[in-house]
Write a protein that holds these residues in place. Structure first.
Motif, PDB file in Angstrom:
ATOM      1  N   ASN A 189       2.372 -28.723   6.691  1.00  0.00           N
ATOM      2  CA  ASN A 189       2.178 -28.650   5.237  1.00  0.00           C
ATOM      3  C   ASN A 189       3.391 -29.090   4.418  1.00  0.00           C
ATOM      4  OD1 ASN A 189      -0.333 -27.671   5.851  1.00  0.00           O
ATOM      5  ND2 ASN A 189      -0.069 -25.666   4.914  1.00  0.00           N
ATOM      6  N   ASN A 241      -8.553 -32.697   9.644  1.00  0.00           N
ATOM      7  CA  ASN A 241      -7.094 -32.732   9.766  1.00  0.00           C
ATOM      8  C   ASN A 241      -6.701 -33.628  10.947  1.00  0.00           C
ATOM      9  OD1 ASN A 241      -4.661 -31.876   8.523  1.00  0.00           O
ATOM     10  ND2 ASN A 241      -4.311 -30.365  10.108  1.00  0.00           N
ATOM     11  N   TYR A 276      -4.083 -26.605   4.349  1.00  0.00           N
ATOM     12  CA  TYR A 276      -3.796 -27.832   5.095  1.00  0.00           C
ATOM     13  C   TYR A 276      -4.711 -28.981   4.672  1.00  0.00           C
ATOM     14  CZ  TYR A 276      -7.260 -26.154   8.660  1.00  0.00           C
ATOM     15  OH  TYR A 276      -8.359 -25.670   9.329  1.00  0.00           O
ATOM     16  N   GLU A 283      -2.013 -31.574   3.895  1.00  0.00           N
ATOM     17  CA  GLU A 283      -1.928 -32.563   4.977  1.00  0.00           C
ATOM     18  C   GLU A 283      -2.962 -33.671   4.807  1.00  0.00           C
ATOM     19  OE1 GLU A 283       0.160 -33.110   7.481  1.00  0.00           O
ATOM     20  OE2 GLU A 283       1.443 -31.389   7.101  1.00  0.00           O
ATOM     21  N   ASN A 317      -0.705 -38.247   6.523  1.00  0.00           N
ATOM     22  CA  ASN A 317      -0.616 -37.703   7.885  1.00  0.00           C
ATOM     23  C   ASN A 317      -1.966 -37.531   8.556  1.00  0.00           C
ATOM     24  OD1 ASN A 317       2.131 -37.571   8.065  1.00  0.00           O
ATOM     25  ND2 ASN A 317       2.281 -35.344   8.061  1.00  0.00           N
TER      26      ASN A 317
END
Length: 494
Positions: A432, A304, A68, A72, A77
């Protein structure tokens, strides 16, 4: 054997496949010196070997962490809260400044090949084994699906990669070359097509729930075909994804106790409270530094972290916004703070890094959006009934509480393409997919990312080209092979 109780299978995949023979029955191979050739005898042995492949998906080198960051954080994102953490190597991914020694790049590569090695260990031995045919079909199908999934990740992250389909000696491994993308995709398609023919549509034994199915293989095959712009082949694969449906409530998808449901084609499953741990570190990695939840104060790293750009991408009334992320949090029982964090994996850990939320790899909403895209790319149609591009797109939107899109709003192929692209972002956020959707649009993706870097970080004229749509091959691999002709570094990283 329960997939949640995966046993580690180390010796059979780390030792090279060697054989020894002697007439003296006293010269027995010690249990600690097992190889793939001597280990696999019974169905239970192969079950353990297959479980070890699944175990590789849980690793922090793959879905447990590195993936991720690569899929990501790399996109528009999410980003990194602490830009100096780990000497800034995570933020390098976000700013497209990563070095060839970046540990996340190395982990994603190494972790993927561990999964492939474990799959090959099973596949090398299973055809000649004496186990029942029903077991042989299932185990072979699972190993092929998991190898196909892993190569699909590798080829999209790194481009040309070594295609390894057999257990190898060290000297054989040193002779790897970087196989062309076309060869890798041909192997992915072959693995998934064979897996789909071998795997059951569903399992009757509850202990097997969550294992790969025929639907998992067909759904992933469709995605690989869409990525290659093989539209008609993708639609043919999608017709074989049977027995799945959207859950009425989007929020139910992410409840740890509900991971086995009619929408999920495949997920990497975790479970907290076991010894040894089968949990993950999603909660600690993604929540804010001081995060008050269910009456307890937790510490997180807030990596994240959802970007402002993503928050703005959700339209008015979209139910998915408040389920996928939040923009405020409590750092005490009464003190509300501003700050973005991912909510999809919000499961309080039973102990440090022992949360029980699972990671959804494939689900039916993705299949519907792939079908909408493939139909539109074959030719725009204003039809809105069942089985049409508009019909597939609107199934996903209506579950989110949004009005259906109409031909008057999307009157041509280009506008419909953009609508699907947007829908994929908000529907599949933090799963993902966004990085790969950007990368497969090439120049369009680069343009979107350039604008994002300027808006989000006030970077003036960021230097970003299509070369950075692939990660570098880890420098350790370049050094070991030392062969610029057959094992070169990716363009833009030399």
């Amino acid at each position: 054997m329960k997939i949640n109780s995966i046993k580690y299978f180390i010796g059979a995949v780390l030792l090279v496949a060697t054989t020894s023979c002697g007439k003296d029955f006293i010269n027995l191979t010690p249990p600690s010196n097992q190889t793939t050739a001597t280990f696999f005898k019974t169905s239970a042995d192969f079950q353990q070997g297959v479980n070890a492949i699944y175990d590789g998906l849980q690793s922090t080198q793959t879905y447990g962490k590195a993936y991720y960051y690569l899929m990501e954080v790399r996109s528009d994102n999410t980003d990194i809260w602490d830009r100096g953490a780990l000497a800034g190597v995570a933020s390098q991914l976000d700013f497209f400044t990563e070095a060839t020694t970046n540990p996340f790049v190395s982990d994603g590569y190494a972790g993927s090949y561990i999964i492939i090695a474990r799959a090959n260990a099973v596949l090398d031995q299973i055809d000649g084994s004496a186990i029942p045919d029903t077991d042989k079909k299932q185990f072979r199908g699972e190993a092929l699906y998991l190898r196909g999934l892993t190569y699909f990740n590798l080829v999209r992250l790194y481009g040309n990669v070594p295609l390894v389909t057999k257990t190898e000696t060290t000297s054989q491994a040193l002779n790897h070359r970087r196989n062309p993308v076309t060869e890798v995709y041909a192997q992915i398609e072959s693995d998934l097509q064979t897996a789909a023919s071998l795997l059951p549509v569903s399992y009757t034994n509850a202990n097997d729930y969550g294992r790969a199915t025929a639907g998992s293989a067909y759904g992933l095959l469709a995605k690989a075909l869409v990525t290659q712009k093989k539209w008609s082949d993708a639609l043919a694969a999608i017709t074989n994804v049977k027995g799945y449906s959207l859950l009425p409530d989007y929020a139910d998808l992410y409840k740890p106790a509900n991971i086995i449901n009619p929408e999920v084609l495949f997920a990497v499953r975790y479970r907290k409270g076991l010894n040894p741990s089968e949990g993950n570190n999603y909660f600690a990695d993604m929540v804010p530094v001081s995060f008050y939840y269910n009456g307890i104060l937790y510490g997180g790293s807030n990596n994240n972290r959802p970007t402002k750009d993503l928050v703005a991408a959700y339209g008015p009334g979209d139910k998915r916004l408040g389920i996928s992320l939040d923009t405020v949090y409590y750092n005490s029982p009464v003190n509300l703070m501003k700050g973005n964090y991912v909510k999809k994996y919000l499961d309080a850990p039973g102990a440090t890094n022992d949360a029980g939320s699972s990671f959804i790899v494939q689900r039916y909403a993705d299949v519907l959006l792939l079908a909408a895209e493939a139909l539109n790319e074959q030719g725009y149609s204003s039809a809105t009934g069942a089985g049409t591009a508009f019909g597939y797109l609107n199934q996903v939107r209506e579950r989110a509480g949004l009005l259906p899109r109409k031909p008057t709003e999307l009157p041509d192929q280009q506008s419909f393409r953009a609508a699907v692209f947007q829908e994929r972002r908000v529907e599949l956020a933090f799963e993902n997919d966004r990085w790969f959707d950007l990368a497969r649009t090439a120049a369009t993706g680069v343009s979107i990312l350039q604008q994002y870097l300027k808006n989000e970080y006030n970077l003036v004229a960021p230097v970003l080209t299509t070369d950075r749509l692939l990660f570098p091959i880890p420098q350790s691999e370049i050094n070991i092979h030392n062969d610029p002709a057959s094992f070169p570094q990716n363009k833009g990283y030399n």
